[in-house]
Design an enzyme around this catalytic site. Structure first.
Site, PDB file in Angstrom:
ATOM      1  N   GLU B  63     -41.362 -77.633  34.324  1.00 54.79           N
ATOM      2  CA  GLU B  63     -41.673 -78.205  35.637  1.00 54.79           C
ATOM      3  C   GLU B  63     -41.016 -77.450  36.782  1.00 54.79           C
ATOM      4  OE1 GLU B  63     -40.659 -80.001  33.037  1.00 54.79           O
ATOM      5  OE2 GLU B  63     -42.055 -81.646  32.693  1.00 54.79           O
ATOM      6  N   HIS B 132     -39.471 -93.617  31.178  1.00 60.03           N
ATOM      7  CA  HIS B 132     -40.920 -93.486  31.335  1.00 60.03           C
ATOM      8  C   HIS B 132     -41.520 -94.685  32.059  1.00 60.03           C
ATOM      9  CE1 HIS B 132     -40.104 -90.684  28.013  1.00 60.03           C
ATOM     10  NE2 HIS B 132     -41.224 -90.085  28.283  1.00 60.03           N
TER      11      HIS B 132
END
Lengths: 80, 339, 327
Positions: B63, B132
């Site tokens: 990322e 998450h």
């Protein structure tokens, strides 16, 4: 009048007998063009889009979360 | 074209991106599993087939690298859309986001621009535990230089996505997993809406009054709009008329709509799926109080995650997330009607 | 060559892990049919199963002691089992129960068992730094404990991995990095994610030996891991091992796997590593089929008991969510 039918070979019914209608993209009574994505089916982990085989007024037979099998009529399209 | 089509949020996002890509060759998409898979949460479904691997690029799990590359590509004249699969993953790449994307326009004295979209999945409620399930709205909204949007439905998602792509500043597009209309995750019925087939934009910083009411103002966004509406319907049965405001964007924040509503109702409840302290709830309340503390007839209430990581186990997770019942209960407190 | 006891230990750990995952695949679907809702059922949330990857766990952990640290990623069950994590409490954690390892706070991606120095977490490459830190702690304390950091082949492209490899190489720390190359980062094949085919070559850039283990071979990994662990314990520094392994299930339960070539999983199953190890054990002549069966049955019984324990356990009170934020 045209039936909107779940294709017989969409999935292996011996392995997974039933799926469900996960989403309807038009409401009952809506006018839909031919080829429009009408519904999304969920079969175990896979999803499949069902397209309108003809233009017409949508009459939903199997509602959202209703169960379907290969060959099931999930809706009808009324012409004119 | 007819607008009787009901699209899910994920399909509305993908359609908005496709429409921009058809008309603007500088728009491209990259991220993890956004190609063949179509995005884990469906936001890029169908794009690879139409636009090919050059413009719809699956990336390695890197990322910092690919979001940094998004910044560079944007400064070099492209309009990249990068997907950060879960907002929780910002920890591995925040430098590219808040020190580069968000600051380069300012550092360059306005001589450079960074027209990129960072789209990212937020939210919990399905037992995915604390890495998450976060929304982290305030984390991004707190840092200057990024516009931050968080739609609650498909119509808004399509218009805000188009606006984000066309914007010359970096835009963080926060979509809630539980609103996407995915076949494998429960979603409120009202998240899927009629969506016009043609391209359109919605302006940032314009809240929407989802339900007009005279007794109390419920301010929220994203998934919590649906929970607040459930609460408002329950309150209606008790004769309480709640106004529900969907902020739609955190930056810019439509303070005017909030103030107008509170001027009318005199009572304020703010709901956010983010952590409670130092967040959106405080910002909204401060915005009202610093304008005119006399607007409020009762202390405001705020509902948010009580400053703990999101737990995995269902009873604990449901306890920390605001829901229709807790929103209704807080609303009754502001009205002095707590049972 | 592994001793008879080591062979049986690895075989039992692998049978246990396989049966654990296959059981979980069934349990996970409870309450999710005919409509698959990821948040519903006995075990909700994302579920990443490691069936096929058992050699990576058993072939390395057979060389470890309880005081050695292991960090694992989001697909952790096989490694946790091989490291000796309490199976009852691990299963209860995955069921979200009060008697789980973390009282239901962590779930399947966040298993912590300090009794055997095992931890895992859900974000790619996150365990690499902590493994280096545990190795540093061992060195500072004068212990010969080592660390093993498990990552997937996708994590080898994450910045954290490279920083941790360099630290370990620079400070000659007792770490063994194990890359489980199951060929897929969710839907992205290794060939579309990694600039070189054999990631173990990257070891050279960080001043450590790199080893490549082909085709999920438990016995080959046993040898290589034995060397790497011994080297770490002798204070000679880290190693990097990449193991070609198999992912039988999808990335998560619910993954439609439309990206996966037809027949791939069947082809992998035809050379199943547990079957291969069993065959090699029996052909070696030291182990009888009865001994192997007994190990397998013992493993399965332990798993059945763990699931029964988890099912019978109570859920935590909702308010318990507010505890343990701070020490």
């Amino acid at each position: 009048m045209t039936d909107v039918t779940v294709p017989e070979d969409l999935w292996d019914a011996n392995k997974t007998p039933e799926g469900i209608v996960a989403n309807w993209f038009y409401s009952d009574g809506a006018e839909v063009p031919e080829g429009a994505t009408l519904a999304e089916l969920m079969v175990e982990k896979s999803s499949f889009d069902i397209a309108a085989p003809a233009a017409g007024t949508l009459r939903i037979v199997v509602p959202k979360d209703g169960t379907v099998r290969p060959g099931s009529v999930i809706a009808r399209l009324e012409s004119g | 074209m007819s607008s009787n089509r009901q699209l899910t949020v994920s399909r509305a996002m993908a359609e908005a991106i496709a429409l921009e890509m058809r008309t603007d060759p500088s728009v491209f998409v990259m991220g993890e599993d956004i190609g063949t898979y179509g995005g884990i949460f469906g936001a890029t479904a169908g794009l690879l087939d139409e636009f090919g691997e050059e413009r719809v690029r699956d990336t390695p799990i890197s990322e910092t690298g690919f979001i940094g590359a998004g910044v560079g590509a944007a400064m070099a004249g492209m309009r990249p859309i990068v997907e950060l699969m879960f907002v929780d993953f910002f920890g591995v790449c925040m430098d590219s986001i808040y020190n580069l994307a968000a600051k380069n326009t300012y550092f360059s004295g306005g001589n450079c621009k960074v027209p990129m979209v960072i789209m990212t999945a937020t939210g919990g409620g399905y037992s995915d535990a604390g890495q998450h399930s976060q929304t982290l709205h305030a984390t991004f909204a707190h840092l200057p230089g990024m516009k931050v949007v968080a739609p609650s439905n498909a119509y808004d998602a399509k218009g805000l996505m188009a606006a984000a792509i066309r914007d010359d500043s970096p835009v963080v597009f926060m979509f809630h997993k539980g609103l996407q209309g995915l076949a494998w995750m429960a979603s409120p019925e009202e998240a899927a809406t009629a969506v016009p087939e043609e391209a359109y934009t919605l302006p940032f910083g314009e809240a929407r009054v989802v339900r007009a009411g005279k007794d109390v103002t419920l301010v929220t966004l994203s998934m919590m709009v649906h929970r607040a509406m459930d609460a408002a319907r329950a309150l209606e049965k008790d004769g309480i008329d709640a106004e529900v405001i969907d902020l739609r964007s955190l930056v810019p924040l439509d303070r005017e709509t909030i103030l107008q509503s509170v001027a009318k109702t005199g009572r304020l409840v703010v709901v956010d799926e983010d952590y409670r302290s130092y967040g959106l709830t405080a910002e909204v309340i401060a915005s009202v109080v610093e304008k005119d503390p006399g607007l409020l007839k009762a202390p405001p209430q705020r509902l948010a995650v009580p400053d703990v990581p999101i737990p995995y186990s269902r009873p604990m997770e449901q306890f920390v997330l605001p829901n229709a019942e807790t929103i209704a209960a807080a609303t009754r407190i502001t009205l002095g009607k707590a049972g | 060559m592994p001793s008879k006891a080591q062979l049986l230990w690895m075989y039992e750990a692998m049978e246990k892990a396989r049966y654990y995952e296959d059981t979980m695949a069934t349990v996970y679907m409870e309450g999710k049919q005919p409509k698959f809702d990821i948040g519903a059922g006995t075990v909700p949330g994302e579920m990443h199963l490691a069936a096929g990857q058992e050699p990576c766990a058993a072939g390395v952990c057979v060389h470890l002691r309880p005081e050695d640290t292991v960090t694992a990623p989001h697909r952790p069950h096989h490694v946790a089992i091989a490291k000796g994590v309490d199976l009852n409490r691990m299963t209860a954690e995955i069921f979200g129960k009060k008697s789980g390892l973390s009282g239901g706070r962590g779930g399947h991606m966040h298993l912590f068992d300090p009794a055997v120095n095992f931890a895992c977490s859900g974000i790619i490459a996150e365990g690499t730094g902590p493994a280096v830190g545990a190795a540093l702690a061992a060195k500072l304390k004068g212990s010969d404990a080592i660390s093993v950091s498990y990552i997937g082949e996708g994590a080898a492209n994450q910045g954290a991995t490279h920083e941790a490899l360099n630290l370990a190489g620079l400070w000659k720390l007792p770490v063994v990095f194990v890359i489980e190359d199951n060929a897929w980062g969710i839907s992205v094949p290794k060939s579309k994610a990694t600039a070189i085919a054999d990631t173990s070559q990257r070891a050279a850039g960080y001043g450590m030996p790199g080893h490549h283990v082909a085709d999920n071979d438990t016995l080959a990994l046993f040898e290589v891991a034995g060397e790497a662990v011994a080297r770490a314990r002798r204070g000679e520094g880290p190693s990097l091992i990449e193991v070609e392994t198999y992912r039988y299930y999808g990335h998560f339960q619910g993954d439609p796997e439309l990206y996966r070539p037809k027949g791939e999983v069947e082809a992998l199953k035809a050379k199943d590593p547990i079957e291969r190890l069993r065959k090699a054990m029996l052909e070696g002549g030291e182990i009888t089929a009865e001994e192997a069966d007994a190990a397998r049955d013992r493993a399965r019984q332990e798993v059945d008991e763990a699931y029964a324990f988890a099912r019978a356990a109570d859920y935590p009170a909702p308010e318990e969510a507010l505890t343990h934020v701070f020490a």
